[in-house]
Motif scaffolding. Structure first.
Motif, PDB file in Angstrom:
ATOM      1  N   SER A 111      10.877  -4.129   0.635  1.00  0.00           N
ATOM      2  CA  SER A 111      10.513  -5.006   1.513  1.00  0.00           C
ATOM      3  C   SER A 111      10.968  -6.523   1.531  1.00  0.00           C
ATOM      4  O   SER A 111      11.044  -7.439   2.431  1.00  0.00           O
ATOM      5  CB  SER A 111       8.768  -5.290   1.405  1.00  0.00           C
ATOM      6  OG  SER A 111       8.438  -4.076   1.296  1.00  0.00           O
TER       7      SER A 111
ATOM      8  N   VAL B 254       5.206  -7.132   3.597  1.00  0.00           N
ATOM      9  CA  VAL B 254       4.780  -7.564   2.605  1.00  0.00           C
ATOM     10  C   VAL B 254       5.183  -7.117   1.300  1.00  0.00           C
ATOM     11  O   VAL B 254       5.617  -6.062   1.171  1.00  0.00           O
ATOM     12  CB  VAL B 254       3.308  -6.864   2.617  1.00  0.00           C
ATOM     13  CG1 VAL B 254       2.288  -7.066   1.562  1.00  0.00           C
ATOM     14  CG2 VAL B 254       2.573  -7.227   4.052  1.00  0.00           C
TER      15      VAL B 254
ATOM     16  N   THR C 225       3.663  -0.768  -0.261  1.00  0.00           N
ATOM     17  CA  THR C 225       3.935  -0.283   1.083  1.00  0.00           C
ATOM     18  C   THR C 225       3.581   1.167   1.228  1.00  0.00           C
ATOM     19  O   THR C 225       4.245   1.870   0.667  1.00  0.00           O
ATOM     20  CB  THR C 225       5.413  -0.591   1.485  1.00  0.00           C
ATOM     21  OG1 THR C 225       5.888  -2.123   1.115  1.00  0.00           O
ATOM     22  CG2 THR C 225       5.573  -0.512   3.221  1.00  0.00           C
TER      23      THR C 225
ATOM     24  N   ASP D 157      11.127  -0.133   7.264  1.00  0.00           N
ATOM     25  CA  ASP D 157      10.583  -0.427   5.931  1.00  0.00           C
ATOM     26  C   ASP D 157       9.772   0.942   5.490  1.00  0.00           C
ATOM     27  O   ASP D 157       8.861   0.890   5.984  1.00  0.00           O
ATOM     28  CB  ASP D 157      10.170  -1.578   5.736  1.00  0.00           C
ATOM     29  CG  ASP D 157       9.581  -1.977   4.240  1.00  0.00           C
ATOM     30  OD1 ASP D 157      10.161  -1.401   3.444  1.00  0.00           O
ATOM     31  OD2 ASP D 157       8.873  -2.830   4.006  1.00  0.00           O
TER      32      ASP D 157
END
Ligand SMILES: Nc1nc2c(ncn2[C@@H]2O[C@H](COP(=O)(O)OP(=O)(O)OP(=O)(O)O)[C@@H](O)[C@H]2O)c(=O)[nH]1
Ligand SMILES: [Mg+2]
Length: 391
Positions: A207, A222, A230, A250
């Motif tokens: 991320s 995030v 994640t 991601d």
């Protein structure tokens, strides 16, 4: 005197006999037989015991309904009990049948899903292999390591070539924006653009890489110190001055032992499902922590990408945390263990931004070229072509 005595005794005897006969006949009338009479004469405790055995209607109804279990006393209820037992057996058989059918149906659905997913994996692999063999343009680093490319039947691969299009050129210097497009657990939508997905173990910096690519102080993904942050598949669009050019993905990280086992395998399955149905995937960026020993889980991912002919860029992250002399040594170890091509892994840090431009050019090189057109119009064209050829 004697003559008076006999009639005198006979009278009470006769009255006693009459009372006894009357009592016996009245108990017959009320439904309890001579047995109750015996109970009555023998006292209350014997009466209640006898009731439990057969005189009392309620007690007999409470006993389990089992064919042939009734005593000769409960004759009037035997037929009813047997009938109830038959209905009960019938119901149990029906329930067992329904359960068998439900299990069979579930097994069939699972088998169908499995077949469909296998077919999708084969399709994606065929597409990737055809692209690598034919007109498709692959990044130079995609050819590293052992060559486990699968052989692809020609007829199938030809169909994929027919439906590929060309993605327009874009310049790294003209990248304007990276925008968040949504999080998905499954059924990740196709945005009609070539995709670049970021893989790696939890906490390796996936991320952070996206935020670094998005630009200084732009937090699109995030980031967290807590591994396993994640847990969904996040899509981001890259725009140049003329509009969107590609999609960055991601993914949740794998290999974090402290996550519950069920969640770990969910994440694994989620990543596998994404990979099995992604003909638009043009480049896999695999991140590994430059400070850590080579990991088996990364090797497994790499084997998958090689087998599926997915171009691969390997980054060694967090190099800002290493001394200059250690960087070379650690990267050399990773290079040898994973049998990577020259120049890989590429040293990277989302803190210093070292080699950020190299990552962007790899993305651009992978995206520009052919990719699958997923528009409805193109799908109709494909269907027409297939009909015409009798496929
Ligand atoms: N020093 C340094 N720290 C980094 C770098 N990249 C990431 N980090 C830190 O590492 C931690 C994890 O970063 P993330 O980007 O959330 O890692 P991730 O791979 O997305 O993790 P998951 O979502 O759990 O799979 C955060 O505390 C980041 O600040 C880097 O290049 N250098
Ligand atoms: Mg993350």
């Amino acid at each position: 005197m004697r003559g008076c005595l006999v009639p005198g005794l006979a009278m009470p005897f006769i009255s006693f006999t009459i009372v006894v006969i009357t009592l016996m006949s009245s108990t017959q009338v009320f439904g309890c037989g001579p047995k109750s009479m015996r109970c009555f004469l023998a006292g209350p405790s014997t009466l209640s015991r006898t009731r439990r055995r057969g005189c009392s209607t309620s007690a007999s109804q409470l006993r389990p309904l089992r064919a042939g279990s009734g005593s000769s006393d409960d004759g009037p209820f035997k037929a009813k009990r047997e009938k109830l037992q038959k209905e009960k057996d019938k119901l149990a058989a029906l329930m067992a049948k329904q359960e068998r059918e439900a299990v069979k149906k579930y097994m069939e659905t699972q088998a169908k899903k499995e077949r469909e997913s296998q077919a999708k994996i084969r399709q994606a692999q065929e597409f990737m292999a055809q692209r690598a063999k034919g007109g498709g343009k692959d990044a130079p680093w995609s050819k590293g390591g052992d060559d486990s490319t699968q052989s692809i039947p020609k007829k199938k691969a030809r169909n994929f070539q027919q439906i590929s299009l060309t993605c327009r050129q874009f310049s790294i210097d003209d990248i304007q924006d990276v925008t968040f497009e949504g999080s998905h657990l499954d059924d990740v939508p196709f945005l009609g653009l070539p995709e670049v997905a970021v893989f790696g173990r939890s906490n390796v910096g996936k991320s952070s890489l996206l935020n670094c690519l998005a630009g200084i102080n732009k937090k699109v993904a995030v980031v967290s110190k807590t591994p396993g942050r994640t847990q969904q598949i996040n899509l981001f669009k890259v725009h140049d001055s003329n509009g969107p050019v590609s999609v960055l993905v991601d993914l949740p990280g794998y290999g974090y032992a402290k996550l519950p086992k069920a969640l770990q395998s969910d994440i694994g399955a989620q990543v596998r499902r994404y990979l099995s149905d992604r003909p638009t995937l043009r480049l896999a960026v695999l991140l590994m922590d430059a400070r850590r020993e080579p990991q088996k889980s990364d090797l497994n991912m790499m084997k998958y990408f090689r087998a599926a002919n997915i171009p691969l860029l390997v980054l060694a992250t967090k190099v800002d945390k290493l001394k200059h002399e250690d960087i070379e040594e650690n990267l050399g170890r990773l290079h040898q263990y994973f049998k990577l091509p020259v120049g890989m892994p590429v040293a990277f840090s989302s803190v210093t931004g070292v080699n950020k431009r190299a990552v962007w050019s790899a993305i651009r090189d992978a995206c520009v070229g052919e990719y699958l057109d997923l528009s409805e119009e193109a799908a109709n064209d494909r269907a027409k072509t297939e009909e015409g050829e009798g496929v």
